[in-house]
Scaffold this motif. Structure first.
Motif, PDB file in Angstrom:
ATOM      1  N   GLY A  66       0.815  -1.213   0.000  1.00  0.00           N
ATOM      2  CA  GLY A  66       0.000   0.000   0.000  1.00  0.00           C
ATOM      3  C   GLY A  66       0.847   1.261   0.000  1.00  0.00           C
ATOM      4  N   ILE A  67       1.959   1.243   0.737  1.00  0.00           N
ATOM      5  CA  ILE A  67       2.870   2.390   0.753  1.00  0.00           C
ATOM      6  C   ILE A  67       3.431   2.640  -0.647  1.00  0.00           C
ATOM      7  N   GLU A  68       3.869   1.557  -1.292  1.00  0.00           N
ATOM      8  CA  GLU A  68       4.418   1.688  -2.646  1.00  0.00           C
ATOM      9  C   GLU A  68       3.348   2.147  -3.628  1.00  0.00           C
ATOM     10  N   ARG A  69       2.193   1.545  -3.568  1.00  0.00           N
ATOM     11  CA  ARG A  69       1.103   1.890  -4.497  1.00  0.00           C
ATOM     12  C   ARG A  69       0.741   3.368  -4.408  1.00  0.00           C
ATOM     13  N   ASP A  70       0.718   3.896  -3.202  1.00  0.00           N
ATOM     14  CA  ASP A  70       0.291   5.281  -3.004  1.00  0.00           C
ATOM     15  C   ASP A  70       1.369   6.304  -3.317  1.00  0.00           C
ATOM     16  N   ASN A  71       2.637   5.878  -3.346  1.00  0.00           N
ATOM     17  CA  ASN A  71       3.716   6.871  -3.423  1.00  0.00           C
ATOM     18  C   ASN A  71       4.659   6.729  -4.610  1.00  0.00           C
ATOM     19  N   THR A  72       4.639   5.605  -5.307  1.00  0.00           N
ATOM     20  CA  THR A  72       5.542   5.460  -6.444  1.00  0.00           C
ATOM     21  C   THR A  72       5.053   6.273  -7.638  1.00  0.00           C
ATOM     22  N   ALA A 145       9.754  -7.366   7.950  1.00  0.00           N
ATOM     23  CA  ALA A 145      10.455  -6.090   8.075  1.00  0.00           C
ATOM     24  C   ALA A 145      10.370  -5.596   9.514  1.00  0.00           C
ATOM     25  N   THR A 146      11.386  -4.869   9.938  1.00  0.00           N
ATOM     26  CA  THR A 146      11.376  -4.275  11.271  1.00  0.00           C
ATOM     27  C   THR A 146      10.593  -2.960  11.242  1.00  0.00           C
ATOM     28  N   SER A 147      10.285  -2.441  12.413  1.00  0.00           N
ATOM     29  CA  SER A 147       9.600  -1.139  12.500  1.00  0.00           C
ATOM     30  C   SER A 147      10.454  -0.041  11.869  1.00  0.00           C
ATOM     31  N   ASP A 148      11.757  -0.097  12.080  1.00  0.00           N
ATOM     32  CA  ASP A 148      12.648   0.913  11.492  1.00  0.00           C
ATOM     33  C   ASP A 148      12.618   0.842   9.965  1.00  0.00           C
ATOM     34  N   GLU A 149      12.579  -0.370   9.421  1.00  0.00           N
ATOM     35  CA  GLU A 149      12.539  -0.524   7.962  1.00  0.00           C
ATOM     36  C   GLU A 149      11.221   0.006   7.391  1.00  0.00           C
ATOM     37  N   LEU A 150      10.129  -0.252   8.073  1.00  0.00           N
ATOM     38  CA  LEU A 150       8.837   0.261   7.606  1.00  0.00           C
ATOM     39  C   LEU A 150       8.797   1.785   7.669  1.00  0.00           C
ATOM     40  N   ASN A 151       9.347   2.355   8.735  1.00  0.00           N
ATOM     41  CA  ASN A 151       9.393   3.817   8.850  1.00  0.00           C
ATOM     42  C   ASN A 151      10.250   4.429   7.751  1.00  0.00           C
ATOM     43  N   LYS A 152      11.352   3.772   7.433  1.00  0.00           N
ATOM     44  CA  LYS A 152      12.211   4.243   6.344  1.00  0.00           C
ATOM     45  C   LYS A 152      11.472   4.195   5.016  1.00  0.00           C
ATOM     46  N   LEU A 153      10.748   3.110   4.771  1.00  0.00           N
ATOM     47  CA  LEU A 153      10.000   2.962   3.525  1.00  0.00           C
ATOM     48  C   LEU A 153       8.990   4.093   3.364  1.00  0.00           C
ATOM     49  N   GLY A 158      10.670   8.349  -5.004  1.00  0.00           N
ATOM     50  CA  GLY A 158      11.371   8.101  -6.259  1.00  0.00           C
ATOM     51  C   GLY A 158      11.988   6.716  -6.343  1.00  0.00           C
ATOM     52  N   LYS A 159      13.153   6.659  -6.976  1.00  0.00           N
ATOM     53  CA  LYS A 159      13.826   5.386  -7.192  1.00  0.00           C
ATOM     54  C   LYS A 159      14.200   4.721  -5.871  1.00  0.00           C
ATOM     55  N   GLU A 160      14.588   5.515  -4.870  1.00  0.00           N
ATOM     56  CA  GLU A 160      14.967   4.938  -3.580  1.00  0.00           C
ATOM     57  C   GLU A 160      13.787   4.198  -2.953  1.00  0.00           C
ATOM     58  N   LEU A 161      12.596   4.763  -3.066  1.00  0.00           N
ATOM     59  CA  LEU A 161      11.398   4.093  -2.568  1.00  0.00           C
ATOM     60  C   LEU A 161      11.183   2.781  -3.310  1.00  0.00           C
ATOM     61  N   ASP A 162      11.253   2.832  -4.627  1.00  0.00           N
ATOM     62  CA  ASP A 162      10.986   1.638  -5.437  1.00  0.00           C
ATOM     63  C   ASP A 162      11.965   0.516  -5.123  1.00  0.00           C
ATOM     64  N   VAL A 163      13.231   0.850  -5.025  1.00  0.00           N
ATOM     65  CA  VAL A 163      14.252  -0.169  -4.759  1.00  0.00           C
ATOM     66  C   VAL A 163      14.069  -0.773  -3.373  1.00  0.00           C
ATOM     67  N   PHE A 164      13.847   0.077  -2.376  1.00  0.00           N
ATOM     68  CA  PHE A 164      13.726  -0.448  -1.010  1.00  0.00           C
ATOM     69  C   PHE A 164      12.451  -1.277  -0.861  1.00  0.00           C
ATOM     70  N   PHE A 165      11.379  -0.862  -1.524  1.00  0.00           N
ATOM     71  CA  PHE A 165      10.147  -1.655  -1.510  1.00  0.00           C
ATOM     72  C   PHE A 165      10.399  -3.041  -2.103  1.00  0.00           C
ATOM     73  N   LEU A 166      11.050  -3.091  -3.246  1.00  0.00           N
ATOM     74  CA  LEU A 166      11.337  -4.375  -3.883  1.00  0.00           C
ATOM     75  C   LEU A 166      12.231  -5.242  -3.007  1.00  0.00           C
ATOM     76  N   GLN A 167      13.217  -4.635  -2.380  1.00  0.00           N
ATOM     77  CA  GLN A 167      14.120  -5.391  -1.510  1.00  0.00           C
ATOM     78  C   GLN A 167      13.372  -5.980  -0.313  1.00  0.00           C
ATOM     79  N   LEU A 168      12.539  -5.155   0.330  1.00  0.00           N
ATOM     80  CA  LEU A 168      11.788  -5.627   1.489  1.00  0.00           C
ATOM     81  C   LEU A 168      10.775  -6.700   1.098  1.00  0.00           C
ATOM     82  N   MET A 169      10.069  -6.468  -0.004  1.00  0.00           N
ATOM     83  CA  MET A 169       9.029  -7.411  -0.401  1.00  0.00           C
ATOM     84  C   MET A 169       9.629  -8.734  -0.890  1.00  0.00           C
TER      85      MET A 169
END
Length: 225
Positions: A66-72, A145-153, A158-169
């Motif tokens: 949902g985070i990725e869908r709303d922000n990418t 994912a940890t709470s810190d990782e979710l907060n970072k996401l 931009g690209k940083e969001l997309d890459v980190f989302f793919l890595q976490l998922m």
């Protein structure tokens, strides 16, 4: 006049609500069709443990998607995130339907260890969520994912969001596969084994796709703990 982006968001949310309702109703109908013949599974069974723990695992994936869908700003990844979100929401809702009919809580009790149903008398070895193996229950399921990782996401763009989302998922999918495969092999009810097999197939396919998406963006998967 609403923007096209707002309209699309409304349509996607409406679709997700429909998916949730249909999944829950389907799960209740399937399990009610067998309760006249079979006693509900016990709280420590593979069927109940899988449904409760996989719901926890799936609901975090729904949150990340949902985070990725709303922000990418990438339409391909927005579509992929929606597919993950809707698929795992439907599966989570189906498992919720089973648990309702069986008379068990929708989620594990607070503080209860995860994956105890995979212990198999202490002979089955599985990931402990911290980089090792165990034959018992765990405090953190593999791939979560940890709470810190979710907060970072939530803060990236931009690209940083997309890459980190793919890595976490990707890591999340890899962690869930072990539980799904165990349930596919050991659950008592055919409809539970059937859903577990579907989860294995879909997440293996999506895992390969995410690896290709990361490679296209010059990124690597996160280490699997």
């Amino acid at each position: 006049m609403p923007s096209s982006s707002s309209s699309r968001t409304f349509v996607l949310i409406a679709a997700l609500v429909a998916v949730l309702l249909v999944g829950a109703a389907g799960g209740m109908l399937i399990s009610r069709g067998t309760t006249s013949e079979d006693a509900p599974p016990s709280a420590d069974s593979v069927d109940v443990g899988f449904a409760q723990d996989m719901r926890v695992h799936h609901l975090q994936a729904v949150t990340m998607a949902g985070i990725e869908r709303d922000n990418t700003s990438d339409p391909i990844l927005q579509g992929f995130a929606f597919d993950v979100e809707s698929t795992q929401l439907a599966q989570s809702s189906e498992m919720a339907g089973w648990l309702t009919v069986w008379g068990h809580p929708q989620l594990p009790a607070v503080g209860k260890p995860y994956m105890q149903w995979m212990s198999e008398g202490g002979t089955h070895t599985h990931s402990n969520g911290e980089g090792g193996k165990t034959t018992g229950a765990v405090q953190r399921m593999p791939g979560m994912a940890t709470s810190d990782e979710l907060n970072k996401l939530r803060k990236l763009t931009g690209k940083e969001l997309d890459v980190f989302f793919l890595q976490l998922m990707l890591r999340h999918h890899e962690g869930g596969l072990e539980m799904a495969q165990y349930a596919a092999d050991h659950a008592a009810r055919g409809y539970v084994r059937n859903l577990a097999e579907k989860i294995v197939a879909s997440q293996q396919s999506e895992t390969d796709l995410m690896k290709s998406y990361l490679a296209e963006r010059g990124a690597q998967p996160l280490p699997f703990p």
